[in-house]
Design a protein around this motif. Structure first.
Motif, mmCIF file in Angstrom:
data_model
loop_
_atom_site.group_PDB
_atom_site.id
_atom_site.type_symbol
_atom_site.label_atom_id
_atom_site.label_comp_id
_atom_site.label_asym_id
_atom_site.label_seq_id
_atom_site.Cartn_x
_atom_site.Cartn_y
_atom_site.Cartn_z
ATOM 1 N N PHE A 29 0.822 -1.212 0.000
ATOM 2 C CA PHE A 29 0.000 0.000 0.000
ATOM 3 C C PHE A 29 0.858 1.266 0.000
ATOM 4 O O PHE A 29 0.421 2.311 -0.482
ATOM 5 N N LYS A 30 2.071 1.163 0.525
ATOM 6 C CA LYS A 30 2.971 2.316 0.551
ATOM 7 C C LYS A 30 3.554 2.606 -0.830
ATOM 8 O O LYS A 30 3.698 3.766 -1.225
ATOM 9 N N GLU A 31 3.879 1.554 -1.574
ATOM 10 C CA GLU A 31 4.585 1.736 -2.844
ATOM 11 C C GLU A 31 3.669 1.717 -4.064
ATOM 12 O O GLU A 31 4.110 2.067 -5.160
ATOM 13 N N VAL A 32 2.415 1.299 -3.907
ATOM 14 C CA VAL A 32 1.541 1.166 -5.071
ATOM 15 C C VAL A 32 1.250 2.515 -5.722
ATOM 16 O O VAL A 32 1.010 2.588 -6.942
ATOM 17 N N PHE A 33 1.295 3.602 -4.957
ATOM 18 C CA PHE A 33 0.986 4.928 -5.508
ATOM 19 C C PHE A 33 2.231 5.686 -5.941
ATOM 20 O O PHE A 33 2.131 6.807 -6.430
ATOM 21 N N LYS A 34 3.402 5.106 -5.766
ATOM 22 C CA LYS A 34 4.646 5.775 -6.128
ATOM 23 C C LYS A 34 5.023 5.452 -7.569
ATOM 24 O O LYS A 34 4.748 4.375 -8.073
ATOM 25 N N LYS A 35 5.667 6.398 -8.241
ATOM 26 C CA LYS A 35 6.183 6.168 -9.584
ATOM 27 C C LYS A 35 7.509 5.400 -9.480
ATOM 28 O O LYS A 35 8.184 5.463 -8.457
ATOM 29 N N PRO A 36 7.891 4.684 -10.542
ATOM 30 C CA PRO A 36 7.211 4.532 -11.837
ATOM 31 C C PRO A 36 6.111 3.486 -11.781
ATOM 32 O O PRO A 36 6.150 2.565 -10.958
ATOM 33 N N TYR A 37 5.128 3.613 -12.666
ATOM 34 C CA TYR A 37 4.035 2.651 -12.738
ATOM 35 C C TYR A 37 4.325 1.650 -13.861
ATOM 36 O O TYR A 37 4.486 2.040 -15.020
ATOM 37 N N GLU A 38 4.412 0.416 -13.502
ATOM 38 C CA GLU A 38 4.735 -0.649 -14.477
ATOM 39 C C GLU A 38 3.450 -1.097 -15.175
ATOM 40 O O GLU A 38 2.944 -2.192 -14.954
ATOM 41 N N PHE A 39 2.932 -0.221 -16.071
ATOM 42 C CA PHE A 39 1.633 -0.477 -16.681
ATOM 43 C C PHE A 39 1.681 -1.639 -17.671
ATOM 44 O O PHE A 39 0.748 -2.442 -17.748
ATOM 45 N N GLN A 40 2.763 -1.733 -18.439
ATOM 46 C CA GLN A 40 2.879 -2.821 -19.409
ATOM 47 C C GLN A 40 2.929 -4.182 -18.726
ATOM 48 O O GLN A 40 2.285 -5.142 -19.165
ATOM 49 N N GLU A 41 3.668 -4.269 -17.638
ATOM 50 C CA GLU A 41 3.748 -5.527 -16.892
ATOM 51 C C GLU A 41 2.404 -5.855 -16.250
ATOM 52 O O GLU A 41 2.017 -7.031 -16.175
ATOM 53 N N PHE A 42 1.680 -4.826 -15.806
ATOM 54 C CA PHE A 42 0.351 -5.032 -15.240
ATOM 55 C C PHE A 42 -0.598 -5.634 -16.274
ATOM 56 O O PHE A 42 -1.323 -6.602 -15.990
ATOM 57 N N LEU A 43 -0.605 -5.097 -17.497
ATOM 58 C CA LEU A 43 -1.459 -5.635 -18.558
ATOM 59 C C LEU A 43 -1.048 -7.056 -18.925
ATOM 60 O O LEU A 43 -1.908 -7.911 -19.183
ATOM 61 N N LYS A 44 0.241 -7.308 -18.932
ATOM 62 C CA LYS A 44 0.738 -8.656 -19.234
ATOM 63 C C LYS A 44 0.251 -9.660 -18.193
ATOM 64 O O LYS A 44 -0.204 -10.763 -18.531
ATOM 65 N N GLN A 45 0.310 -9.277 -16.925
ATOM 66 C CA GLN A 45 -0.155 -10.171 -15.861
ATOM 67 C C GLN A 45 -1.671 -10.345 -15.903
ATOM 68 O O GLN A 45 -2.175 -11.430 -15.601
ATOM 69 N N CYS A 46 -2.398 -9.304 -16.275
ATOM 70 C CA CYS A 46 -3.853 -9.442 -16.437
ATOM 71 C C CYS A 46 -4.183 -10.479 -17.504
ATOM 72 O O CYS A 46 -5.106 -11.294 -17.335
ATOM 73 N N PHE A 47 -3.411 -10.462 -18.599
ATOM 74 C CA PHE A 47 -3.626 -11.444 -19.655
ATOM 75 C C PHE A 47 -3.329 -12.849 -19.155
ATOM 76 O O PHE A 47 -4.123 -13.777 -19.363
ATOM 77 N N TYR A 48 -2.183 -13.018 -18.501
ATOM 78 C CA TYR A 48 -1.803 -14.348 -18.020
ATOM 79 C C TYR A 48 -2.805 -14.880 -16.994
ATOM 80 O O TYR A 48 -3.247 -16.021 -17.070
ATOM 81 N N ILE A 49 -3.162 -14.037 -16.034
ATOM 82 C CA ILE A 49 -4.037 -14.491 -14.947
ATOM 83 C C ILE A 49 -5.455 -14.722 -15.452
ATOM 84 O O ILE A 49 -6.097 -15.714 -15.087
ATOM 85 N N GLY A 50 -5.952 -13.819 -16.308
ATOM 86 C CA GLY A 50 -7.317 -13.947 -16.786
ATOM 87 C C GLY A 50 -7.474 -14.954 -17.895
ATOM 88 O O GLY A 50 -8.227 -15.928 -17.779
ATOM 89 N N ASN A 51 -6.741 -14.763 -18.973
ATOM 90 C CA ASN A 51 -6.918 -15.592 -20.159
ATOM 91 C C ASN A 51 -6.482 -17.037 -19.928
ATOM 92 O O ASN A 51 -7.170 -17.976 -20.338
#
Length: 259
Positions: free
Chosen positions: A29-51
């Motif tokens: 919770f402390k680091e989730v709002f700090k930059k940098p935001y790893e948006f590409q890795e987040f989308l990649k994990q959404c694909f792996y976990i969901g699909n």
């Protein structure tokens, strides 16, 4: 004395581990709002976990709907209450069966996968290499996976609910010759927002707990390759226990507010 030591020693280890897990969650919770935001890795994990979980969730949801209806139909038929099957199946699956079964399936697949993946990176010193190269491994590995699982599990739960209800419809269309429109109209007419909202909210907590435990076990993995297996196994066990605890608390809170 030996008997007490066998009881106290695991209890102390459990309390220490709960404390470490709490610190780990606070760090998230402390680091989730700090930059940098790893948006590409987040989308990649959404694909792996969901699909990649879609096939297993589909098969599980379909079997739940089929078996649940096949088991309850003869009993309701004795009382002449077969017409109540759509409402009963819809409420029970959306309120309880769908979220908890899908959560347990994801705890076994996603939780163990996260624990094994991050654990293998820890024992092969890839996480240390990321720290040396200036990359924050906690943000790249942990935060992205926790956010992705937290966002994707409610989607998987809703999909599993629909597949389970569809499986129930297949039984009823064969046994009772009920149309698709009539069956689903009866399901949706029996549902209220007090059924949908608590189930959706606790699905977010299920996803958070599964990924948090998996990341925690993998991130602090030790003892070489043997520790990777231990991390994956304990991630499934701990996250499954947390799912039942969260579900129990959610049911208590829901009953208080609904009544």
């Amino acid at each position: 004395m030996n008997v007490f030591s066998h009881i106290i020693s695991p209890l102390k280890l459990f309390i220490v581990e709960i404390g470490d897990l709490s610190y780990f969650s606070l760090r998230f919770f402390k680091e989730v709002f700090k930059k940098p935001y790893e948006f590409q890795e987040f989308l990649k994990q959404c694909f792996y976990i969901g699909n990649l979980s879609l096939f297993l969730v589909t098969v599980t949801g379909l079997i739940i709907g089929l078996v649940f209806t096949l088991q309850t139909r003869p009993t309701l038929q004795e009382f002449g209450a077969v017409s109540m099957i759509p409402a009963m199946v819809g409420i029970s699956i959306i309120r309880e069966i769908g979220p908890i079964i899908t959560g347990l399936i994801c705890a076994g697949k996603v939780g163990s996968g996260i624990g094994a993946e991050i654990g293998s990176m820890r024992v092969t010193e890839q996480i240390d290499a990321m720290e040396v190269s200036g990359t924050n491994p906690f943000k790249y590995l942990v935060i992205t996976r926790i956010l992705a699982t937290t966002m994707m599990l409610p989607v998987l739960v809703m999909y599993s609910d629909f597949i389970a209800i569809f499986g129930s419809y297949l039984v009823e269309s064969t046994k009772g010759q009920v149309s698709f429109t009539l069956y689903f109209n009866q399901v949706f007419n029996s549902l209220e927002f007090s059924d949908l909202i608590p189930a959706t909210i606790k699905s977010f907590f299920f996803g958070f707990a599964i990924s948090l435990v998996g990341c925690f076990k993998g991130y602090y993995c030790s003892k070489g390759t043997e520790g990777v297996g231990v991390a994956a196994n304990s991630a499934v066990v701990y996250s499954s226990v947390f799912l039942f605890i969260i579900d129990f608390i959610a049911v208590l809170i829901t009953n208080i507010f609904v009544q």
